[in-house]
Design a protein around this motif. Sequence first.
Motif, PDB file in Angstrom:
ATOM      1  N   SER A 254      57.391  12.004 -22.535  1.00  0.00           N
ATOM      2  CA  SER A 254      56.335  11.195 -23.156  1.00  0.00           C
ATOM      3  C   SER A 254      56.089  11.505 -24.629  1.00  0.00           C
ATOM      4  O   SER A 254      55.558  10.674 -25.351  1.00  0.00           O
TER       5      SER A 254
ATOM      6  N   CYS B  66      49.133  25.924 -21.084  1.00  0.00           N
ATOM      7  CA  CYS B  66      49.646  24.792 -21.842  1.00  0.00           C
ATOM      8  C   CYS B  66      50.219  25.335 -23.152  1.00  0.00           C
ATOM      9  O   CYS B  66      49.488  25.845 -23.984  1.00  0.00           O
TER      10      CYS B  66
ATOM     11  N   TYR C 186      43.910  19.413 -16.066  1.00  0.00           N
ATOM     12  CA  TYR C 186      43.977  20.598 -15.201  1.00  0.00           C
ATOM     13  C   TYR C 186      42.704  20.743 -14.366  1.00  0.00           C
ATOM     14  O   TYR C 186      42.759  21.016 -13.172  1.00  0.00           O
TER      15      TYR C 186
ATOM     16  N   PHE D 167      44.242  21.036 -21.800  1.00  0.00           N
ATOM     17  CA  PHE D 167      44.459  19.680 -21.283  1.00  0.00           C
ATOM     18  C   PHE D 167      43.459  19.372 -20.153  1.00  0.00           C
ATOM     19  O   PHE D 167      43.386  20.105 -19.173  1.00  0.00           O
TER      20      PHE D 167
ATOM     21  N   ALA E  65      54.733  20.304 -22.581  1.00  0.00           N
ATOM     22  CA  ALA E  65      54.793  18.899 -23.012  1.00  0.00           C
ATOM     23  C   ALA E  65      55.191  18.761 -24.486  1.00  0.00           C
ATOM     24  O   ALA E  65      55.839  17.792 -24.871  1.00  0.00           O
TER      25      ALA E  65
ATOM     26  N   SER F 232      54.618  14.384 -16.326  1.00  0.00           N
ATOM     27  CA  SER F 232      54.282  15.727 -15.858  1.00  0.00           C
ATOM     28  C   SER F 232      52.961  15.693 -15.096  1.00  0.00           C
ATOM     29  O   SER F 232      52.642  16.592 -14.342  1.00  0.00           O
TER      30      SER F 232
END
Length: 372
Positions: free
Chosen positions: A232, A175, A111, A108, A206, A83
């Motif tokens: 992942s 996120c 970003y 995260f 994610a 991603s």
Amino acid sequence: MDFVKENIKNLVEYKENNKSYKIKLDANEGKNIFFEDIEDESINIVKDLSINRYPDSNTEKLKEEIKNYIDVKAENIITGNGSSEMIDLIMKTFVDKDEKILSFVPTFSMYSIYSQIYSAKFIGIKSNSIYIGTEGQVRCPRGTMYLSPCPDFSWDIDLLIEKATEINPKIILICNPNNPTGYLIPKNEIKKVVANVNSLVVVDEAYIEFADGSIVDEVDNYENLIVLRTLSKALGLAGIRLGYMVSNKNIIDMVNKVKPPYNLNSISQEIGIMALKNKDKIYEYVKEVKKEREILYKEMKKLPIDVYKSNTNFILFKSNIEELDKKLEDREILIRKFPGDLEGYYRVTVGETWENKEFVKVLKEIIEYENS
Ligand SMILES: *Cc1c(COP(=O)(O)O)cnc(C)c1O
């Protein structure tokens, strides 16, 4: 001679931990559920590939499997190298110099790194803190008495919409659930954002397999919604670098103009196809992680640290022990520490049963030693 762009000069690169370890709980990686068994036919994958040929640039077969996995149309998908490449492609396609990217912090770290690379301005709205009691003392929901506000890392969506109306960001990045706090924002709240702003809303899912409430089924209902997913974490395939974005056809067409041809190699495509066919294996693994997460949470709650509820495959906690990560590292256990506003906070990945047990045992020993 100085060739470097101004915005790159003071960029701080994303650093991975490369210390030696016995137990690695610092990067939220999953377990190797597809290649555990060396007899597995999956090992033969490469044999049938024409690796002298370029891969399928449009990843048709892979998208078919993604379609079956998350129930969206193949034409709504773009795949790539994690991603991370999707975030990069989105910025490349939509963000001009000095435009604004709005998000919550902490979140995260990539970003703000990508924002800086594209000379955009990253703006982070602080997560909520909890204040209870009026006499100066503040009670943390986790039961510890504080003299200062206690962050609970939830988000004020109305504040986000207000801020978006005020500054008109090109992109709003959410996120969900959030890394590194584990906070999950309900789907309805995100829909409220998407419907009430003039920005592209990018929802990074994610870790969504470890929670409930994906918004991926809504991409065709909005002009401005992009969802990011990855193999992942819940699929335990961080090593093949495979992620994808899901959005409406208009946005997909735009991003496809920018996507490098053949960006995803044929071996990763093949492994991805094989993995996504095994829905049962994925669900079983996710169930296992969620169970382990609750056990780990309960065990950590018994220790004198602040532990945060999680909707992911990791747990955030706070400890006043100096350099706790180094002390764990000396015992060959890796966890993630954070700088700045998150000083004193640590993130531990939910590992296998024995790893979690060992982590709690060693953590307990360190705490007892420090307090003796
Ligand atoms: C791990 C992670 C990703 C996944 O990155 P990949 O490039 O797909 O490996 C994306 N977003 C967040 C928030 C993550 O924690």
